[in-house]
Every structure is written in C-alpha cells, then in structure tokens.
Enzyme design. Structure first.
Site, mmCIF file in Angstrom:
data_model
loop_
_atom_site.group_PDB
_atom_site.id
_atom_site.type_symbol
_atom_site.label_atom_id
_atom_site.label_comp_id
_atom_site.label_asym_id
_atom_site.label_seq_id
_atom_site.Cartn_x
_atom_site.Cartn_y
_atom_site.Cartn_z
ATOM 1 N N ILE A 1 -7.422 -0.899 7.454
ATOM 2 C CA ILE A 1 -7.246 -1.926 8.587
ATOM 3 C C ILE A 1 -7.356 -3.108 7.847
ATOM 4 C CG2 ILE A 1 -8.457 -2.935 10.520
ATOM 5 C CD1 ILE A 1 -9.136 -0.089 11.319
ATOM 6 N N ARG A 2 -6.147 -4.408 8.101
ATOM 7 C CA ARG A 2 -6.268 -5.474 7.570
ATOM 8 C C ARG A 2 -6.559 -6.416 8.562
ATOM 9 N NH1 ARG A 2 -6.340 -2.635 3.559
ATOM 10 N NH2 ARG A 2 -4.987 -2.558 1.813
ATOM 11 N N SER B 1 0.666 -1.188 -0.081
ATOM 12 C CA SER B 1 0.193 -0.105 -0.058
ATOM 13 C C SER B 1 0.862 1.358 0.053
ATOM 14 C CB SER B 1 -0.972 -0.197 1.135
ATOM 15 O OG SER B 1 -1.725 1.013 1.099
ATOM 16 N N LYS C 1 -18.815 2.921 -5.298
ATOM 17 C CA LYS C 1 -19.731 3.910 -4.952
ATOM 18 C C LYS C 1 -19.184 5.338 -4.887
ATOM 19 C CE LYS C 1 -23.248 1.009 -3.859
ATOM 20 N NZ LYS C 1 -22.425 -0.229 -4.093
ATOM 21 N N GLY C 2 -17.931 5.093 -5.098
ATOM 22 C CA GLY C 2 -17.226 6.499 -5.268
ATOM 23 C C GLY C 2 -16.644 6.763 -3.919
ATOM 24 N N GLY D 1 -7.435 1.708 -4.165
ATOM 25 C CA GLY D 1 -7.607 2.702 -3.029
ATOM 26 C C GLY D 1 -6.332 3.586 -3.070
ATOM 27 N N ASP D 2 -5.098 3.010 -3.336
ATOM 28 C CA ASP D 2 -3.916 3.428 -3.042
ATOM 29 C C ASP D 2 -3.764 4.677 -4.127
ATOM 30 O OD1 ASP D 2 -3.180 1.993 -0.774
ATOM 31 O OD2 ASP D 2 -2.537 0.437 -2.261
HETATM 32 O O1 KDG Z 1 -3.838 -1.618 -0.844
HETATM 33 C C1 KDG Z 1 -3.169 -2.551 -1.666
HETATM 34 C C2 KDG Z 1 -2.546 -3.201 -1.067
HETATM 35 O O2 KDG Z 1 -3.535 -4.017 0.425
HETATM 36 C C3 KDG Z 1 -1.689 -4.661 -1.281
HETATM 37 O O3 KDG Z 1 -1.030 -4.413 -2.238
HETATM 38 C C4 KDG Z 1 -1.108 -5.285 -0.403
HETATM 39 O O4 KDG Z 1 0.138 -3.885 1.107
HETATM 40 C C5 KDG Z 1 -0.817 -4.721 0.827
HETATM 41 C C6 KDG Z 1 -1.452 -5.238 2.275
HETATM 42 O O5 KDG Z 1 -0.673 -5.116 3.171
HETATM 43 O O6 KDG Z 1 -2.612 -5.541 2.097
#
Ligand code: KDG
Length: 322
Positions: free
Chosen positions: A170-171, A36, A232-233, A261-262
């Site tokens: 947030i992942r 990201s 949706k924008g 998104g990036d």
């Molecule tokens: O925003 C895209 C990223 O999610 C992807 O390239 C992988 O950086 C990443 C992540 O940590 O999820």
C-alpha cells in the site's frame, strides 16, 4: 510449455541520489529501472523462472531503456505497449534523510503511459500461458483503468485455477486515503500467497490485532501469509496458522533499502515453487533482501541460487542477526 509468472504494473526510471541527504542538495542521480512488479519478475528470472510483464511505456528514451533492460534480465516483454501520447514514469530516491538508513521516494508518474493501462492490455490467452500471476496493491492505485486491468487479470487467474500471489504494497502517496485503499484491495486478499507488512495490515484491518488480521486472510482461502518486518526479519503463517519466524541479516552496508521487499518476495516464491519448506524459503528471502540493501537500485544485487549459497556460507558458524 507454460511460463511461470506474469505480472502487471508500472516500470519506471528510478533516479537514485548518489549522495545521501535532502534532494535539493543532491548534485548527481544514478539511473536505474525499477517498479515493484518488475523487480519481483527480475528476481524470479535470476532464480531460474520464466517471467513476463504487461505494462505500457512512453515512446521515449526511457521507455526504450525499460524494455531493453527487462529483456536483458530475461523478462518477456512481448506484451509491453509503447504509448506515444504519455511519458514513461520516473521517480527519485532520497537516501538516509531524515532517517539514517531509510529512503524516501518522490514520484513523477501522474499521467504516465503505465497509468493508462486498461483491461484491453490484459490478453486472456496470454495470461493463461502462465502458471501464476503476481499482483500488487500499487497498480490498482494508479488509475481506474489500471484497477480494472488488475481486476481482470485476477479474475482470469481465479476462474482458470492459476496461482495468485498478492503483495498488499500500500503506497499512501498514491491512495491518499486509507478507506479507498482498503475498499479497493480487500478483494485481492483471496490469493494463494499474500505478502504484507504491519502498516498495510493496519490499513486493511484497522484496530485489529495482527494475528486476527492474518487469520482473516487465511480464512479467505489463502495458503500462506508472509508479514515482512524490515530490519526485524519476517514471519509467515500457513493455513493452519502455524507461525514461522526469521530475523534479518545484519549487513555492513546500507545504501538503499528500496526494493528489498521485492527481492524478498522473489526468493520466497522461488523457494516455495522449488518445493522447499517455509523456513528455508524465509531464510533465502531475508538473504535476498539483505543483499539488495547494499547497493543503489532495486534489482542489481538480487541473487542467483549460487549467490544465495555463497552469502549464507559467509554467515556460517553463527548467523549474524540484527
Ligand atoms: O518496491 C519498490 C518499489 O516501491 C519502487 O521500486 C517503486 O514500484 C515502485 C512504487 O510504485 O513505489
């Protein structure tokens, strides 16, 4: 002369499934470089900004690929450390399954070189050579030393009046627990520009109405909150809580939505730092996001200013919206 933006985070090898469907049936994977923070820096670099990254890669072929790729895209890699005791992280992308039009990421990054980033990697003098720092909610999730490194970069920026841009990103696959994510990331909301989405706001402000959450972030001194809404924008809010909205462009092809998104963030930031209005910035941002979903890979279809103009021209006489 100061450089424009610096970021810290993991840059990985992305193995993107060439065919859609469950990964166990996929025969071919395409190699890309992504992450990201790096994606945003490459996007900004294509829009004429000078960018730098702090990261670590393994002493392996993939590490060499990451460094060469970023250098080729104009990102300063002088602060990329090569770690001979841990590998460069990788991840896979499964496309269009189980939800057509969506992608799923599978990480193989635990114990990677970048997960060993630490405050020692954040050279204060070097950070101060930039106008702004870009941070995301991904790097603090990688390890406690990564969290401390991001925290140090944030503190340096705050104490020295650098602009701070924060994407909550947030992942949950990394955090696993919403309370952990909320506790760790809330302090970073005191940034100048915050990018987020509805799901992240629910983690950060559980049970609160969207507008209440946004006004709380603005109340912390943030100047612009941007809420990305995918197909949706997007909506943006300034410090007076004025709302700006844009719908997404409907693209004829959706290859892989990861990275959109990036690209959106990069085009939004580039526009704001060029002195354009929030409305104009949102328009360029959704255009950049729309371009990125048409290809596999996060950065290859990120646009230049000229590309953005050509793209927008093609929609003239009636913007085609989703
Ligand atoms: O925003 C895209 C990223 O999610 C992807 O390239 C992988 O950086 C990443 C992540 O940590 O999820």
């Amino acid at each position: 002369m100061k450089l424009d933006f610096i970021s810290i985070g993991e840059v990985m090898i992305q193995l993107n499934a060439v065919s859609p469907g469950p990964l166990r049936y996929v025969k071919y994977f395409e190699v890309h470089v992504a992450g990201s923070e790096a994606n945003m820096l490459v996007g900004l670099s294509k829009l004429g900004f000078k960018t730098s990254i702090i990261t670590r890669v393994g002493d392996d072929e993939f590490g060499k690929l990451v460094i060469g790729f970023l250098r080729g895209e104009g990102v300063d890699v002088s602060r990329v450390k090569i770690d001979d005791s841990a590998p460069t992280g990788i991840y896979f992308i499964q496309r269009h399954f189980p939800v057509p039009g969506e992608s799923t990421v599978f990480y193989y990054r635990h114990g990677s070189a970048a997960s060993r980033l630490s405050p020692e990697d954040v050279d204060e003098e070097y950070v101060l050579n930039h106008r702004g720092v870009i941070l995301t909610g991904i790097t603090p999730a990688l390890s406690s030393s990564c969290y401390a490194a991001v925290e140090k970069m944030y503190r340096i920026a705050k104490h020295n009046g650098l602009d701070i841009v924060f994407d909550t990103n947030i992942r949950m696959k990394l955090w696993r627990d919403a309370l952990r994510a909320r506790t760790a990331l809330t302090p970073f909301l005191q940034s100048k520009i915050v990018f987020t989405n509805n799901k992240d706001l629910e983690v950060l402000f559980p049970g609160e109405h969207l507008k209440e959450a946004i006004s709380k972030i603005l109340g912390k001194g943030c100047e612009i909150v941007v809420v990305k809404l995918g197909d949706k924008g997007a909506a943006a809010y300034d410090s007076k809580m004025n709302e700006y909205r844009i719908e997404a462009f409907k693209t004829p092809i959706i290859e892989d939505v990861i990275g959109a998104g990036d690209a959106f963030n990069a085009a939004f930031l580039a526009s704001i730092y060029r002195g354009l209005s929030i409305d104009q910035a949102l328009l360029y941002a959704v255009a950049a996001g729309a371009l990125v979903v048409t290809v596999r890979g996060d950065v290859e279809a990120q646009p230049s200013w000229k590309d953005l103009e050509v793209f927008l021209e093609s929609f003239k006489g009636g913007v085609v919206l989703r």
